[in-house]
Write an enzyme that holds these catalytic residues in place. Structure first.
Site, short mmCIF file in Angstrom:
data_model
loop_
_atom_site.label_atom_id
_atom_site.label_comp_id
_atom_site.label_asym_id
_atom_site.label_seq_id
_atom_site.Cartn_x
_atom_site.Cartn_y
_atom_site.Cartn_z
CG HIS A 6 1.71 6.14 4.48
ND1 HIS A 6 0.58 6.82 4.89
CD2 HIS A 6 1.78 5.04 5.24
CE1 HIS A 6 0.01 6.15 5.85
NE2 HIS A 6 0.70 5.05 6.08
NE ARG A 33 -9.32 8.35 4.12
CZ ARG A 33 -9.42 7.54 5.16
NH1 ARG A 33 -8.54 6.58 5.35
NH2 ARG A 33 -10.39 7.67 6.04
CD GLU A 75 -6.84 -0.24 1.59
OE1 GLU A 75 -7.05 0.84 2.18
OE2 GLU A 75 -5.91 -0.98 1.86
CG HIS A 102 -8.10 4.07 1.01
ND1 HIS A 102 -8.22 3.87 2.36
CD2 HIS A 102 -9.35 4.43 0.58
CE1 HIS A 102 -9.47 4.09 2.74
NE2 HIS A 102 -10.17 4.45 1.68
CG HIS A 116 -4.85 -1.92 9.44
ND1 HIS A 116 -4.32 -1.20 10.48
CD2 HIS A 116 -5.46 -1.02 8.64
CE1 HIS A 116 -4.64 0.07 10.32
NE2 HIS A 116 -5.33 0.22 9.21
CG HIS A 124 2.95 3.25 8.87
ND1 HIS A 124 2.74 4.58 8.66
CD2 HIS A 124 3.84 3.17 9.89
CE1 HIS A 124 3.45 5.28 9.52
NE2 HIS A 124 4.12 4.45 10.28
CD GLU A 153 -6.75 -6.38 3.67
OE1 GLU A 153 -7.00 -6.05 2.48
OE2 GLU A 153 -6.03 -5.69 4.43
CB THR A 197 -8.83 1.54 7.46
OG1 THR A 197 -8.40 2.06 6.20
CG2 THR A 197 -10.19 0.91 7.32
NE ARG A 217 -7.58 11.35 5.21
CZ ARG A 217 -7.94 10.79 6.35
NH1 ARG A 217 -7.09 10.06 7.05
NH2 ARG A 217 -9.16 10.96 6.84
CG HIS A 218 -3.71 9.13 1.03
ND1 HIS A 218 -4.57 8.38 0.28
CD2 HIS A 218 -3.86 8.72 2.32
CE1 HIS A 218 -5.19 7.53 1.07
NE2 HIS A 218 -4.80 7.71 2.32
CG ASN A 269 -1.80 1.17 1.31
OD1 ASN A 269 -1.37 2.28 1.04
ND2 ASN A 269 -3.05 0.96 1.67
N1 PXP Z 1 -5.44 -3.23 4.53
C1 PXP Z 1 -6.36 -2.24 4.59
C2 PXP Z 1 -7.76 -2.60 4.25
C3 PXP Z 1 -6.02 -0.94 4.95
O1 PXP Z 1 -6.96 0.01 5.02
C4 PXP Z 1 -4.67 -0.64 5.21
C5 PXP Z 1 -4.27 0.77 5.54
O2 PXP Z 1 -4.45 1.57 4.45
C6 PXP Z 1 -3.73 -1.68 5.11
C7 PXP Z 1 -4.13 -2.96 4.81
C8 PXP Z 1 -2.28 -1.44 5.37
O3 PXP Z 1 -2.13 -1.12 6.70
P1 PXP Z 1 -0.71 -0.58 7.23
O4 PXP Z 1 -0.47 0.72 6.55
O5 PXP Z 1 -0.90 -0.46 8.70
O6 PXP Z 1 0.31 -1.62 6.84
#
Ligand code: PXP
Length: 246
Positions: A10, A45, A70, A43, A191, A214, A151, A101, A49-50, A7
């Protein structure tokens, strides 16, 4: 082999801090793929925001692996998904004030609307995954609305402070995977996963895809995105081999 979804929201968060053109998340996606990412996750949104609409269009052209969008279930965003045709969408709950999220989608209370959305997306050949907490009722409802994937939210596992609470969260995830697979659902997880906590999770549950953002982007600040992705990929590879006893 478990697939790695990276993902890269960021990267766009940094760009939006100055509303400029750099760093470009589309370039990051290409480098992440070179590093071994099997899936690029973004994602879009509602508050933008990003990730921006322009990014989504370019990602669709550049990402030749699997693009996972997402998104919330807002009509505007569903329309964009249908126009963009990512290979997969992951439906998530979305609140304006949240930092990321928080918690899984409440499928049980939104069954009616989700049946229609999953069908609309499915009719366009888009796979649908629902980001949910590992709760029996949410898993069963995900099957009922026609999703192919769930997921499982690993945030509580990631946030667990000691071994006992970690063990408790692992048990919940194991039971969630078992129930989902019995129902014929395909299972992903994500996540809060990091280079430190991904190993125990992989030893404990079998999933198809891990979605990580992240921690990889944080490491990328120091070592570059391609290397950060390849290090995570190596970890996953190592744990998969260990599990198979090779
Ligand atoms: N899965 C989903 C559905 C998410 O919303 C996120 C955060 O955007 C992630 C995975 C990835 O989470 P993290 O950034 O904490 O690794």
């Amino acid at each position: 082999m478990i697939k790695l979804g990276v993902n890269i929201d960021h990267i766009a968060t940094i760009r939006q801090a100055r509303r400029t053109f750099e760093p470009d998340p589309v370039t990051a996606a290409s480098l992440a793929i070179l590093g071994g990412a099997d899936i690029i996750t973004i994602h879009l949104r509602e508050d933008r925001r990003h990730i921006q609409d322009r990014d989504v269009r370019l990602f669709r052209e550049v990402v030749f692996t699997k693009l996972n969008l997402e998104m919330s279930i807002a009509r505007e965003i569903v329309d964009i998904a249908i126009k963009t045709k990512p290979e997969q969408v992951t439906l998530v709950p979305e609140k304006r004030q949240e930092i990321t999220t928080e918690g899984g989608l409440d499928v049980v209370s939104q069954k009616k609307v989700l049946v229609d959305i999953v069908k609309r997306l499915g009719d366009e050949g888009i796979l649908v995954s629902l980001f949910i907490d590992p709760e029996n009722s949410q898993i069963a409802a995900s099957k009922d609305v026609g999703a192919q994937y769930i997921e499982l939210h690993t945030g509580n596992y990631a946030n667990a402070k000691d071994d006992i609470s970690k063990g408790r969260q692992i048990k919940k995830l194991q039971s969630g995977v078992e129930i989902a697979q019995k129902l014929g659902l395909r299972v992903n997880a994500g996540h809060g996963l990091t280079y430190q906590n991904v190993g125990l999770l992989m030893e404990s549950i079998d999933v198809e895809e891990l979605h990580i953002g992240h921690s990889i982007v944080s490491r990328a600040v120091f070592v570059g995105i391609q290397k950060a992705v390849s290090e995570m990929k190596e970890l996953i590879y190592k744990h998969c081999l260990q599990k198979k006893g090779e």
